[in-house]
Design a protein around this motif. Structure first.
Motif, PDB file in Angstrom:
ATOM      1  N   ALA A  41     -62.319  24.404 -33.876  1.00  0.00           N
ATOM      2  CA  ALA A  41     -62.978  25.716 -33.847  1.00  0.00           C
ATOM      3  C   ALA A  41     -61.995  26.874 -33.669  1.00  0.00           C
ATOM      4  O   ALA A  41     -62.356  28.028 -33.905  1.00  0.00           O
ATOM      5  CB  ALA A  41     -64.027  25.737 -32.740  1.00  0.00           C
ATOM      6  N   LEU A  42     -60.767  26.591 -33.250  1.00  0.00           N
ATOM      7  CA  LEU A  42     -59.772  27.648 -33.083  1.00  0.00           C
ATOM      8  C   LEU A  42     -59.278  28.200 -34.411  1.00  0.00           C
ATOM      9  O   LEU A  42     -58.827  29.340 -34.486  1.00  0.00           O
ATOM     10  CB  LEU A  42     -58.558  27.123 -32.298  1.00  0.00           C
ATOM     11  CG  LEU A  42     -58.776  26.765 -30.835  1.00  0.00           C
ATOM     12  CD1 LEU A  42     -57.524  26.109 -30.270  1.00  0.00           C
ATOM     13  CD2 LEU A  42     -59.164  27.974 -30.026  1.00  0.00           C
ATOM     14  N   TYR A  43     -59.368  27.391 -35.463  1.00  0.00           N
ATOM     15  CA  TYR A  43     -58.783  27.777 -36.741  1.00  0.00           C
ATOM     16  C   TYR A  43     -59.721  28.669 -37.542  1.00  0.00           C
ATOM     17  O   TYR A  43     -60.934  28.491 -37.539  1.00  0.00           O
ATOM     18  CB  TYR A  43     -58.389  26.525 -37.533  1.00  0.00           C
ATOM     19  CG  TYR A  43     -57.283  25.769 -36.842  1.00  0.00           C
ATOM     20  CD1 TYR A  43     -55.976  26.236 -36.884  1.00  0.00           C
ATOM     21  CD2 TYR A  43     -57.544  24.616 -36.113  1.00  0.00           C
ATOM     22  CE1 TYR A  43     -54.954  25.570 -36.235  1.00  0.00           C
ATOM     23  CE2 TYR A  43     -56.529  23.936 -35.465  1.00  0.00           C
ATOM     24  CZ  TYR A  43     -55.238  24.431 -35.530  1.00  0.00           C
ATOM     25  OH  TYR A  43     -54.232  23.777 -34.872  1.00  0.00           O
ATOM     26  N   ASP A  44     -59.131  29.615 -38.263  1.00  0.00           N
ATOM     27  CA  ASP A  44     -59.879  30.575 -39.072  1.00  0.00           C
ATOM     28  C   ASP A  44     -60.781  29.866 -40.074  1.00  0.00           C
ATOM     29  O   ASP A  44     -60.301  29.089 -40.906  1.00  0.00           O
ATOM     30  CB  ASP A  44     -58.920  31.507 -39.828  1.00  0.00           C
ATOM     31  CG  ASP A  44     -58.085  32.355 -38.885  1.00  0.00           C
ATOM     32  OD1 ASP A  44     -58.562  32.634 -37.770  1.00  0.00           O
ATOM     33  OD2 ASP A  44     -56.965  32.731 -39.266  1.00  0.00           O
ATOM     34  N   GLY A  45     -62.065  30.121 -39.971  1.00  0.00           N
ATOM     35  CA  GLY A  45     -63.016  29.536 -40.901  1.00  0.00           C
ATOM     36  C   GLY A  45     -63.065  28.031 -40.865  1.00  0.00           C
ATOM     37  O   GLY A  45     -63.549  27.402 -41.793  1.00  0.00           O
ATOM     38  N   ALA A  71     -54.875  31.040 -36.834  1.00  0.00           N
ATOM     39  CA  ALA A  71     -55.918  31.396 -35.863  1.00  0.00           C
ATOM     40  C   ALA A  71     -55.874  32.908 -35.635  1.00  0.00           C
ATOM     41  O   ALA A  71     -55.872  33.379 -34.505  1.00  0.00           O
ATOM     42  CB  ALA A  71     -55.731  30.615 -34.569  1.00  0.00           C
ATOM     43  N   VAL A  72     -55.827  33.642 -36.751  1.00  0.00           N
ATOM     44  CA  VAL A  72     -55.743  35.104 -36.711  1.00  0.00           C
ATOM     45  C   VAL A  72     -56.999  35.710 -36.100  1.00  0.00           C
ATOM     46  O   VAL A  72     -56.935  36.658 -35.306  1.00  0.00           O
ATOM     47  CB  VAL A  72     -55.490  35.676 -38.131  1.00  0.00           C
ATOM     48  CG1 VAL A  72     -55.502  37.198 -38.123  1.00  0.00           C
ATOM     49  CG2 VAL A  72     -54.175  35.147 -38.683  1.00  0.00           C
TER      50      VAL A  72
END
Length: 189
Positions: A41-45, A71-72
């Motif tokens: 869930a930390l990663y973008d999309g 993880a912007v």
């Protein structure tokens, strides 16, 4: 959610916009499914690359995996910078020991599927379903912070298989207290 926010806090506090950041997690096998979901869930999309010990994508039950991506959206990386999370689920007390003793552990080096190259590193953090104080590796409060992130339920089970202990039909509360309390963890059958 608690694990997600704990990992977010750890990464956020230590990376401060690091170009490419590696996080090394180890410890309790009981938490690996929750930690796996929180890390994804930390990663973008939800977009990330990942690998496990074999050639496929990791599953929440794998004992060793690595995932990487940006993880912007959470402010953990910027632009194309990456966050790589290396996980090794080797047990609660081993997780505590790895922090206390700065143990060198063997993690997957890459999140590329099929790449089983290993790398040695110390842990950034560990998950445990026991406090460190009663272990052989009590952590110093001056050097470490222990946070409660979840409640891990445990149950007593008994085998019904042929050859199992069939004479036990019930365990009373007092017997449990005796087994896990002052008797040192055993009671005669």
């Amino acid at each position: 959610k608690s694990i997600l926010f704990s990992l977010f806090g750890l990464v956020g506090a230590t990376s401060i916009m690091a170009a490419n950041f590696d996080l090394y997690i180890n410890g309790s096998t009981a938490f690996r499914a929750n930690a796996f979901g929180a890390c994804k869930a930390l990663y973008d999309g939800g977009s990330y690359s990942s690998a496990n010990n074999g050639s496929g994508s990791p599953a929440s039950s794998d004992s060793r995996w690595t995932m990487t991506g940006t993880a912007v959206n959470l402010g953990l990386t910027s632009g194309s910078d990456t966050l790589t999370i290396h996980a090794l689920w080797n047990g609660s007390v081993q997780g505590i020991s790895s922090l206390a003793n700065k143990d060198q552990l063997v993690f997957l080096a890459s999140a590329t599927a099929g790449n089983t190259t290993l790398k040695t590193n110390t842990s950034s953090c560990a998950l445990s379903d026991v406090y460190s104080a009663p272990t052989l590796f009590p952590l110093s409060s001056g050097s470490f912070t222990e946070k409660e992130v979840c409640v891990q339920p445990f149950v007593m089970v008994k085998s019904v298989a042929t050859g199992g202990v069939l004479s036990i039909t019930n365990v009373t509360w007092q017997q449990l207290v005796t087994m896990f309390g002052s008797s040192g963890g055993s009671v005669p059958l």
